[in-house]
Design an enzyme around this catalytic site. Structure first.
Site, mmCIF file in Angstrom:
data_model
loop_
_atom_site.group_PDB
_atom_site.id
_atom_site.type_symbol
_atom_site.label_atom_id
_atom_site.label_comp_id
_atom_site.label_asym_id
_atom_site.label_seq_id
_atom_site.Cartn_x
_atom_site.Cartn_y
_atom_site.Cartn_z
ATOM 1 N N TYR A 299 0.849 -1.196 0.000
ATOM 2 C CA TYR A 299 0.000 0.000 0.000
ATOM 3 C C TYR A 299 0.881 1.241 0.000
ATOM 4 O O TYR A 299 1.867 1.304 0.733
ATOM 5 C CB TYR A 299 -0.889 0.039 1.256
ATOM 6 C CG TYR A 299 -1.925 -1.060 1.352
ATOM 7 C CD1 TYR A 299 -2.231 -1.868 0.269
ATOM 8 C CD2 TYR A 299 -2.622 -1.267 2.537
ATOM 9 C CE1 TYR A 299 -3.183 -2.860 0.373
ATOM 10 C CE2 TYR A 299 -3.581 -2.259 2.649
ATOM 11 C CZ TYR A 299 -3.858 -3.061 1.556
ATOM 12 O OH TYR A 299 -4.810 -4.040 1.664
ATOM 13 N N GLU A 372 -19.660 2.233 21.507
ATOM 14 C CA GLU A 372 -20.707 2.479 20.496
ATOM 15 C C GLU A 372 -21.281 3.891 20.571
ATOM 16 O O GLU A 372 -21.928 4.341 19.629
ATOM 17 C CB GLU A 372 -21.815 1.420 20.628
ATOM 18 C CG GLU A 372 -21.335 0.038 20.186
ATOM 19 C CD GLU A 372 -22.351 -1.053 20.469
ATOM 20 O OE1 GLU A 372 -23.089 -0.939 21.466
ATOM 21 O OE2 GLU A 372 -22.400 -2.029 19.687
#
Ligand code: ZN
Ligand code: ZN
Length: 391
Positions: A299, A372
């Protein structure tokens, strides 16, 4: 659309986004095998009335296109793959697949992008075209999932591209990014030292690959300390050495693997060239043969466009409760880098650490999880950037 309005909508759909995240978390899929996840994504987007293409680039690439009525085009990207890790979080929605886990938070990325899609699809008058890129195989580290999707045309005509990554290093709800290089180029190497085995008591009659490997490991660290500018970030780690079977046998060969991380193409070139020279010279000095291989398609460095990132950071500051920070670069690799080679944009870290809830383990750990409460901030950030940059 302003930040407060989007944030309010993100709160309205918060439970749905958490439910999606947990559903994906329970059923993690390794790179290129994201069949169920891709199906869930495609079905959900269709339920919102969004145009969907499946099998984009590879079997599991999904592209959603929201055609707003304004003129610009913005791409938002989420990665969908999990890791070969056995989950040890003890969560009620923990992985149901032994040995596979969403230990990098790509479940959260996918759920947040679905959340952003929900909001954006309700406001076609206030946005341009938004491409929702759900890519496979970010963790692959080679060709990856981004490149095939780009080759299939997902970035054609895109003006700006944005992506989020959850990050255990930042407190929940923090948005951290920087202009310029933000993530490294990760080169993987494999070195085979071929000597000549024999009796452990008579090393002079052998060419000892274990001894030569030890010399190589030490000599390679001279690249960092003697050949690279000390102000340049650089990592070289030999992470595995395999050789031998027994205490009285000198083996024939040794195999080493490891990784080199750089943030600058010139430094990378210097390092790779020097790496080959050092391995070859040490082996030659002791009469061994060697084989040096680098994994193809490493990458590239992930480089955020400075002006776009500056503007994005100003825009994100309006999100209620979010703290926007400048980050240091991280030496991990990301194939979001390939999207940034096609359009201006930013890769942004979303903090998900929450010490009170015991959410402190790093990405890729068997105990990694995300707070969350941060998901609504991520949903807002994605929808807000798409709206501001496409109109
Ligand atoms: Zn990862
Ligand atoms: Zn990741």
């Amino acid at each position: 659309m302003d930040a407060q309005r989007i944030y309010n909508e993100a709160r309205e759909i918060e439970d749905k986004v958490i439910e999606l995240r947990r559903k994906i978390h329970e059923n993690p899929e390794l790179s290129y095998q994201e069949y169920e996840t891709a199906k869930l994504v495609a079905n959900y987007l269709r339920s919102l009335g969004i145009d969907v293409r499946e099998g984009v680039g590879t079997e599991t690439g999904v592209l959603g296109v929201i055609k707003g009525r304004r003129s610009g085009t913005v791409a938002l990207r989420a990665d969908m793959d999990a890791l070969p890790v056995t989950e040890e979080t003890g969560l009620p929605f923990a992985s149901k697949k032994p040995g596979v886990m969403h230990a990098c938070g790509h479940d959260a990325h996918t759920a947040m992008l679905l959340g952003a899609a929900t909001i954006l699809s309700r406001h076609l008058d206030e946005i341009g075209e938004v491409r929702l890129i759900f890519q496979p195989a970010e963790e692959d580290g080679g060709r990856g999932g981004a490149l095939p999707m780009i080759e299939a045309g997902v970035m054609e005509g895109v003006d700006y591209v944005f992506g989020l990554h959850v990050m255990s290093g930042y407190p929940s709800g923090t948005l951290a990014t920087r202009g310029g290089a933000i993530m490294a180029c990760p080169d993987s190497f494999r070195v085979e030292v071929v000597g000549r085995g024999g009796h452990g008591s008579a090393p002079h009659e052998t060419i000892d690959p274990v001894f030569i490997s030890a010399m190589i490991v030490n000599a390679l660290q001279g690249i960092r300390s003697r050949q690279i500018n000390p102000l340049e970030p650089f990592v070289l780690s030999v992470t595995s050495i395999h050789s031998g079977t027994k205490d009285n046998i000198i083996p024939d060969r040794a195999v080493m693997e490891g990784t080199i991380r750089t943030l600058n193409e010139k430094v990378r070139e210097t390092a790779l060239k020097s790496f080959r020279n050092i391995v070859k010279s040490v082996c030659e000095a002791y009469g061994a043969e060697c084989l040096v291989q680098f994994k193809e398609d490493a990458y590239p460095v992930t480089v955020n466009d400075p002006d776009t990132t500056k503007r994005a950071m100003e825009i994100l500051k309006d999100i209620p409760g979010a703290e926007v920070k400048e980050t240091q670069p991280v030496m991990g690799g990301e194939d979001f880098s390939r999207f940034l080679q096609r359009a201006k944009g930013s890769f942004i870290f979303l903090g998900t650490r929450n010490e009170k809830k015991g959410i402190v383990y790093p990405n890729h750990s068997s105990k990694f999880t995300v707070d969350e409460d941060a998901l609504k901030v991520g949903v807002t950030a994605l929808a807000l950037l798409a709206s501001k940059f496409s109109s």
